[in-house]
Design a protein around this motif. Structure first.
Motif, PDB file in Angstrom:
ATOM      1  N   SER A 114       1.245  19.883   4.785  1.00  0.00           N
ATOM      2  CA  SER A 114       1.375  18.837   3.857  1.00  0.00           C
ATOM      3  C   SER A 114       0.755  18.939   2.655  1.00  0.00           C
ATOM      4  CB  SER A 114       0.892  17.764   4.722  1.00  0.00           C
ATOM      5  OG  SER A 114      -0.591  17.370   4.980  1.00  0.00           O
ATOM      6  N   SER A 120      -2.540  18.386   2.003  1.00  0.00           N
ATOM      7  CA  SER A 120      -3.588  17.485   2.131  1.00  0.00           C
ATOM      8  C   SER A 120      -4.631  17.831   3.274  1.00  0.00           C
ATOM      9  CB  SER A 120      -3.187  16.057   2.289  1.00  0.00           C
ATOM     10  OG  SER A 120      -2.452  15.754   3.502  1.00  0.00           O
ATOM     11  N   ARG A 127       0.908  -1.217  -0.050  1.00  0.00           N
ATOM     12  CA  ARG A 127      -0.148   0.064   0.020  1.00  0.00           C
ATOM     13  C   ARG A 127       0.959   1.164   0.028  1.00  0.00           C
ATOM     14  NH1 ARG A 127      -4.821   0.767   4.230  1.00  0.00           N
ATOM     15  NH2 ARG A 127      -5.956   1.610   3.087  1.00  0.00           N
ATOM     16  N   ALA A 182       2.287   4.842   0.933  1.00  0.00           N
ATOM     17  CA  ALA A 182       2.234   5.685   2.108  1.00  0.00           C
ATOM     18  C   ALA A 182       1.186   6.657   2.080  1.00  0.00           C
ATOM     19  CB  ALA A 182       3.513   6.128   2.533  1.00  0.00           C
ATOM     20  N   ARG A 183       0.400   7.094   3.086  1.00  0.00           N
ATOM     21  CA  ARG A 183      -0.469   7.958   2.979  1.00  0.00           C
ATOM     22  C   ARG A 183       0.093   9.117   3.325  1.00  0.00           C
ATOM     23  NH1 ARG A 183      -5.822   5.809   6.255  1.00  0.00           N
ATOM     24  NH2 ARG A 183      -6.487   4.156   4.543  1.00  0.00           N
ATOM     25  N   PRO A 184      -0.341  10.488   2.708  1.00  0.00           N
ATOM     26  CA  PRO A 184       0.215  11.684   3.146  1.00  0.00           C
ATOM     27  C   PRO A 184      -0.003  11.997   4.728  1.00  0.00           C
ATOM     28  CG  PRO A 184      -1.418  11.973   1.767  1.00  0.00           C
ATOM     29  CD  PRO A 184      -1.384  10.189   1.843  1.00  0.00           C
ATOM     30  N   SER A 185       0.779  12.780   5.184  1.00  0.00           N
ATOM     31  CA  SER A 185       0.644  13.075   6.647  1.00  0.00           C
ATOM     32  C   SER A 185      -0.450  14.019   6.722  1.00  0.00           C
ATOM     33  CB  SER A 185       2.107  13.337   7.570  1.00  0.00           C
ATOM     34  OG  SER A 185       2.370  14.558   6.649  1.00  0.00           O
ATOM     35  N   SER A 186      -1.029  14.264   7.909  1.00  0.00           N
ATOM     36  CA  SER A 186      -2.255  15.090   7.990  1.00  0.00           C
ATOM     37  C   SER A 186      -1.548  16.484   8.904  1.00  0.00           C
ATOM     38  CB  SER A 186      -3.201  14.933   8.680  1.00  0.00           C
ATOM     39  OG  SER A 186      -3.172  14.171   9.991  1.00  0.00           O
TER      40      SER A 186
END
Length: 162
Positions: free
Chosen positions: A127, A129, A117, A119-123
């Motif tokens: 950032s 996103s 999977r 990596a999800r962007p950090s919140s």
């Protein structure tokens, strides 16, 4: 004398725990890496197929660690795909070759290696996103100083009539 023996005892315990904690992540990482290679993606799953049915079908080809059908959050129905993880990579290879295109609950399933999977962007703020992302700062920029935001016109009556 008792104080010195307490320090020696506590120092030994701390060193022992430090050694155990330093070893734990590497052993956990090796297990995780080992099972990632034996994870299969299963597509085209019938809405009637249950996780137990999926586990049973794939369990005929080796020891299944986990069988998961992905469900829609809003409706609670199957999204038509899932994942099966084997303990051994050889078992995953056997299931991949034998079950790809196999009929399960009236549907031909597609079996393939599961990809990792992304990596999800950090919140974190900045950032790019999430909420307000169009106003996020580039990481190379710094926040403007207080006086860079502009000024508020004076509401003084003597200056506003000019």
């Amino acid at each position: 004398m008792a104080q010195a023996s307490k320090r020696l005892l506590l120092g030994g315990l701390a060193q022992s725990l430090r050694g155990r904690l330093c070893q734990a992540p590497s052993s956990l990482m090796s297990v995780r890496t080992y099972t990632e290679g034996s994870k299969l993606f299963v597509g085209g799953i019938s809405f009637r197929t249950t996780e137990d049915g999926l586990r049973e079908a794939f369990g005929a080809h080796g020891e299944v660690v986990d069988a998961k059908i992905i469900m829609d959050r809003e409706t609670g129905r199957s999204r038509g795909f899932g994942f099966v993880t084997y303990y051994k990579e050889e078992d995953a290879d056997a299931a991949l070759s034998k079950l790809n295109g196999h009929n399960l609950d009236g549907r031909a399933i597609r079996v393939d290696r599961a990809s990792t999977r992304p990596a999800r962007p950090s919140s974190d703020f900045g950032s790019g996103s999430g909420f307000g992302s169009s106003f996020a700062l580039d990481s190379s920029e710094s926040a403007p100083a207080d006086d860079d935001w502009g000024s508020i016109p004076s509401l003084d009556a003597s200056t506003s009539n000019q």
